[in-house]
Design an enzyme around this catalytic site. Structure first.
Site, PDB file in Angstrom:
ATOM      1  N   HIS A 124      36.726  42.212  41.225  1.00  0.00           N
ATOM      2  CA  HIS A 124      37.266  40.980  40.645  1.00  0.00           C
ATOM      3  C   HIS A 124      37.735  40.091  41.805  1.00  0.00           C
ATOM      4  CE1 HIS A 124      40.307  38.584  38.424  1.00  0.00           C
ATOM      5  NE2 HIS A 124      39.678  38.946  37.313  1.00  0.00           N
ATOM      6  N   ASP A 201      42.523  49.046  42.003  1.00  0.00           N
ATOM      7  CA  ASP A 201      42.713  47.996  41.005  1.00  0.00           C
ATOM      8  C   ASP A 201      42.536  48.650  39.635  1.00  0.00           C
ATOM      9  OD1 ASP A 201      42.374  46.054  39.115  1.00  0.00           O
ATOM     10  OD2 ASP A 201      41.003  44.823  40.298  1.00  0.00           O
ATOM     11  N   GLN A 204      41.655  47.320  34.501  1.00  0.00           N
ATOM     12  CA  GLN A 204      40.882  47.701  33.315  1.00  0.00           C
ATOM     13  C   GLN A 204      41.127  49.136  32.898  1.00  0.00           C
ATOM     14  OE1 GLN A 204      39.206  45.766  31.347  1.00  0.00           O
ATOM     15  NE2 GLN A 204      39.599  44.007  32.649  1.00  0.00           N
ATOM     16  N   LYS A 227      47.047  43.785  29.756  1.00  0.00           N
ATOM     17  CA  LYS A 227      45.804  44.489  29.415  1.00  0.00           C
ATOM     18  C   LYS A 227      46.107  45.869  28.827  1.00  0.00           C
ATOM     19  CE  LYS A 227      43.272  42.168  33.100  1.00  0.00           C
ATOM     20  NZ  LYS A 227      42.237  41.249  32.624  1.00  0.00           N
ATOM     21  N   CYS A 365      35.119  36.277  36.717  1.00  0.00           N
ATOM     22  CA  CYS A 365      35.805  36.368  38.018  1.00  0.00           C
ATOM     23  C   CYS A 365      35.153  37.381  38.947  1.00  0.00           C
ATOM     24  CB  CYS A 365      37.286  36.707  37.861  1.00  0.00           C
ATOM     25  SG  CYS A 365      38.211  35.458  37.001  1.00  0.00           S
TER      26      CYS A 365
HETATM   27  C1  LIG Z   1      39.299  44.436  37.330  1.00  0.00           C
HETATM   28  C2  LIG Z   1      40.353  43.372  37.316  1.00  0.00           C
HETATM   29  N1  LIG Z   1      41.110  43.185  38.386  1.00  0.00           N
HETATM   30  C3  LIG Z   1      42.092  42.263  38.418  1.00  0.00           C
HETATM   31  C4  LIG Z   1      42.347  41.456  37.348  1.00  0.00           C
HETATM   32  C5  LIG Z   1      43.446  40.433  37.441  1.00  0.00           C
HETATM   33  O1  LIG Z   1      44.455  40.705  36.546  1.00  0.00           O
HETATM   34  P1  LIG Z   1      45.623  39.649  36.281  1.00  0.00           P
HETATM   35  O2  LIG Z   1      44.958  38.350  35.996  1.00  0.00           O
HETATM   36  O3  LIG Z   1      46.350  40.201  35.101  1.00  0.00           O
HETATM   37  O4  LIG Z   1      46.452  39.609  37.510  1.00  0.00           O
HETATM   38  C6  LIG Z   1      41.580  41.607  36.206  1.00  0.00           C
HETATM   39  C7  LIG Z   1      41.802  40.728  35.035  1.00  0.00           C
HETATM   40  O5  LIG Z   1      41.000  39.958  34.625  1.00  0.00           O
HETATM   41  C8  LIG Z   1      40.562  42.588  36.180  1.00  0.00           C
HETATM   42  O6  LIG Z   1      39.799  42.765  35.100  1.00  0.00           O
END
Ligand SMILES: Cc1ncc(COP(=O)(O)O)c(C=O)c1O
Lengths: 407, 147
Positions: A124, A201, A204, A227, A365
Site C-alpha cells: 500500500h 503492515d 488487512q 478495519k 493505493c
Molecule cells: C494494506 C494496507 N496498509 C495500510 C493501509 C492504511 O491504513 P490507514 O488508512 O487506516 O492508515 C491500508 C488501508 O487502506 C491497507 O489496506
C-alpha cells in the site's frame, strides 16, 4: 466455548447494514477499505462522552481517573488481542499510516548511507512512501521484493536480496488489493538471520486472522482500528519493548515528557514516549469495545464463513467469460479483485452502486502493483462475516447489468 | 432501467466512450499536457496544434473510464476549429457548469449538455472534468513557457 455462528443475529448488531441505497438493499463489499461498526462500539463511544469524559493522565478528579482507566484498559485489551508481552508495547496512533510513519521517522537514526530497506511490489502507498522519504533523508536504498503472476511474494528472491546491508524489511501481512496472505513468519525468520528489523503492515490481516506477535517474533506490527470494526482515527503500533526503548520519540509536547525545564527535558517511559498530546481517548475505548465484541463471537467460525462467502462469490464470478482475476494466491483472505475486458472499473462501480452494491474500484493505493499487472485499476469486493450469499447474488446481478450496458 | 443511470450512460456518451473521436498522438503539436486523476488512476494526454488561421486542432490519448473518454471525445469535437481564446471560454463554461451550476443553463451545444447526467453522481464529476482541465493546463502552461 462452543459458540455457534448466527448470521441473522450478527447482522442485527450492525445498524448501518439495514438500509436501502438507490432503492435496493445495501450490499456492503468495501470491508477492506473500512469495516462497519457494531452497536456495541457506537454505544461505548456514546457512553464514554455521556458519562466518563475528561483528559487522561492529568487530573485527580473522578472523571479524569475514569477516562484514564478506560484508556489504559483499552490498551491492555489490545495487548491481549495480539498477545503482546506487555501493554507497554502497544502505542496508540491514528492508524496504520501513522504507525508506519512513526517507524520510518524514528528508525532513521539507525540507518546509514548505503543501507538497504526492503518492501514488496504489493505494498500500500502508506508502506512505500514513508520508506522512500527515509531513503532520501539517509541515503539508504529501497529494494523491492518481487511477486509472481498469481500475486505471491517470491521468497527465493527475498533470500537473494537479504544481506549485511539489509536493515529493515517492511511488508504487508495481507494485500489489500490481491488478498494474498504473505508467509510473514518465514520472512521474519529470514530477516532475523541478518539482524534486520521487520515491520508488518497488518491493516488487512487484523480482521481476518488471529495475530500473535510473540509467536511471529515480529519487531513491529501496525494496524488501524477502523478495519477491525472499531472507530476511525485510532490505530496501533506494536513494538518489542526493547526496540521501542531504543527509538527516539516521534513528536514532542505534553504527555510524552517526564520533566521539562527550559534547559533540558527528559522523556516519559513507554508507551507514553510515543503519545504526545491529548490522545484519541474515545477512539481507544471504541476499539476496545470492538475487540470485546469480536471476542463474544465464535471468531474462528466468522473467519471460516468469510472465506465461504469469498469462495461462493468466486464461483459465481466464473459465469462471466470477460472477467480476469487479479490475485490468485494459494493462500488468500476474503478479497476478490478483478477486471472485465475493456470495461473500466469506475463505470462498473457506479452502476453497481445504483443497484445498492458497494465495491471499491481503482488502484486501491497500490499503483506500483497496478503497473506490475499492467492495468489502471480493479473492481474489488472485500467480504466480512456479516455479508450474505444473497448480497453476492445482488453483486452478480449488478455486474450482469453493468456488462450489458457497457459492452 | 434506472433513470439516472440512463441519463449518465446515454447512447451518445456510450458511443463516444467506446469509439472516441480525435484519439491519438499527432506527429507534431504546439501544446501538450498530461492529466491524472489520483483517485482512480485515469490518465489523459492532450495535444493541441494551431493551423495557419490559428484554429485549434486537438487530439487526445487516454486510459480512462467511459465518462472521461466520452467527455474528452465530445470536447475535441467542440473545440476543433475555433480560436484559442474561444476555446478557453468554452472550457471555463463547462468546468464551471460541472462544478457549480448546471450545463443546461450555459450557452452550450446540445452535445455538451449531455454531460449534465454526471451531476447526479458527485464521485464522477472529476471524470468528466479531467480532459477539460487538462486542455486548459496545456494552453495556459504553454503561455507561461513563452513569457
Ligand atoms: C494494506 C494496507 N496498509 C495500510 C493501509 C492504511 O491504513 P490507514 O488508512 O487506516 O492508515 C491500508 C488501508 O487502506 C491497507 O489496506
Amino acid at each position: 466455548m462452543n459458540k455457534a455462528f448466527n448470521l441473522e443475529n450478527i447482522r442485527k448488531d450492525f445498524p448501518i447494514l439495514d438500509q436501502e441505497i438507490n432503492g435496493s438493499p445495501l450490499a456492503y463489499f468495501d470491508n477492506a477499505a473500512s469495516t462497519q461498526k457494531p452497536k456495541a462500539v457506537i454505544d461505548a463511544i456514546k457512553n464514554y462522552y455521556e458519562q466518563d469524559h475528561s483528559n487522561v493522565h492529568r487530573g485527580v478528579h473522578t472523571l479524569s481517573v475514569r477516562a484514564t482507566e478506560l484508556y489504559e484498559e483499552s490498551r491492555t485489551k489490545i495487548a491481549k488481542f495480539i498477545n503482546a508481552n506487555t501493554s507497554n508495547e502497544v502505542v496508540f496512533t491514528r492508524g496504520t499510516t501513522e504507525s508506519i510513519n512513526v517507524l520510518a521517522s524514528t528508525l532513521s537514526g539507525l540507518i546509514k548511507q548505503g543501507d538497504e530497506i526492503l518492501i514488496s511490489t504489493m505494498e500500500h502507498h502508506s508502506n512505500i512512501v514513508p520508506w522512500q522519504e527515509l531513503c532520501i533523508r539517509t541515503g539508504a536504498i529501497l529494494k523491492i521484493i518481487p511477486i509472481n503472476k498469481l500475486g505471491e511474494l517470491q521468497l527465493d528472491s527475498l533470500e537473494k536480496l537479504l544481506g549485511k546491508k539489509t536493515k529493515i524489511i517492511s511488508v504487508t501481512h495481507i494485500s489489500n488489493t490481491l488478498g494474498t496472505i504473505n508467509p510473514i513468519k518465514k520472512i521474519i525468520e529470514l530477516a532475523h538471520l541478518y539482524n534486520a528489523y521487520v515491520v508488518i503492515d497488518g491493516a488487512q490481516a487484523i480482521a481476518h486472522t488471529p495475530i500473535d506477535v510473540q509467536d511471529l517474533d515480529c519487531d513491529f506490527y501496525t494496524f488501524s482500528g477502523h478495519k477491525l470494526y472499531g472507530p476511525t482515527g485510532i490505530g496501533v503500533l506494536y513494538g518489542k519493548e526493547n526496540l521501542l526503548n531504543k527509538l527516539p520519540p516521534y513528536q514532542f509536547g505534553g504527555e510524552m515528557i517526564l520533566k521539562v525545564t527550559f534547559e533540558n527535558t527528559s522523556y516519559n517511559s513507554l508507551p507514553y514516549k510515543f503519545e504526545a498530546g491529548t490522545p484519541n481517548i474515545a477512539g481507544s475505548i471504541g476499539l476496545a469495545a470492538a475487540i470485546d465484541y469480536l471476542n463474544s463471537l465464535p471468531l474462528n467460525l466468522c473467519h471460516q464463513y468469510e472465506m465461504e462467502i469469498h469462495d461462493y462469490a468466486l464461483d459465481q464470478l466464473k459465469s462471466f467469460s470477460n472477467i480476469r482475476l487479479i490475485g490468485e494466491s494459494h493462500k488468500k483472505s476474503p478479497i476478490i479483485s478483478f477486471i472485465a475486458n475493456d470495461i473500466h472499473p469506475h463505470d462498473v462501480g457506479t452502476i453497481l452502486n445504483q443497484k445498492g452494491v458497494a465495491v471499491r474500484t481503482g488502484h486501491h493505493c497500490t499503483m506500483p502493483l497496478m503497473e506490475f499487472f499492467n492495468i489502471s485499476g480493479t473492481i474489488r469486493a472485500s467480504f466480512s462475516f456479516y455479508n450474505t450469499k444473497n448480497e453476492v447474488k445482488q453483486l452478480i446481478g449488478g455486474l450482469g447489468i453493468a456488462f450489458k450496458m457497457l459492452s | 432501467m434506472d433513470k439516472k443511470l440512463q441519463l449518465l450512460y446515454q447512447s451518445t456518451i456510450l458511443e463516444h466512450g467506446q469509439d472516441p473521436r480525435n484519439f491519438g498522438k499527432p506527429d507534431r503539436y504546439d501544446e501538450f499536457a498530461e492529466g491524472f486523476n489520483p483517485l482512480c488512476g485515469d490518465k489523459v494526454n492532450i495535444y493541441c496544434k494551431y493551423n495557419f488561421n490559428l484554429e485549434l486542432e486537438i487530439t487526445f490519448e487516454s486510459v480512462s473510464c467511459v465518462i472521461c473518454t466520452a467527455s474528452a471525445s465530445l470536447m475535441t469535437t467542440e473545440l476543433g476549429g475555433i480560436s484559442k481564446g474561444k476555446a478557453i471560454e468554452l472550457i471555463d463554461a463547462v468546468l464551471d457548469g460541472l462544478h457549480c451550476s448546471t450545463l443546461n443553463q450555459k450557452p452550450l451545444s446540445k452535445q455538451l449538455t449531455m454531460l449534465d447526467g454526471v451531476k447526479e453522481f458527485p464521485s464522477r464529476i472529476q471524470c468528466a472534468a479531467l480532459p477539460w482541465a487538462t486542455t486548459r493546463k496545456a494552453m495556459i502552461e504553454s503561455e507561461t513557457r513563452l513569457e
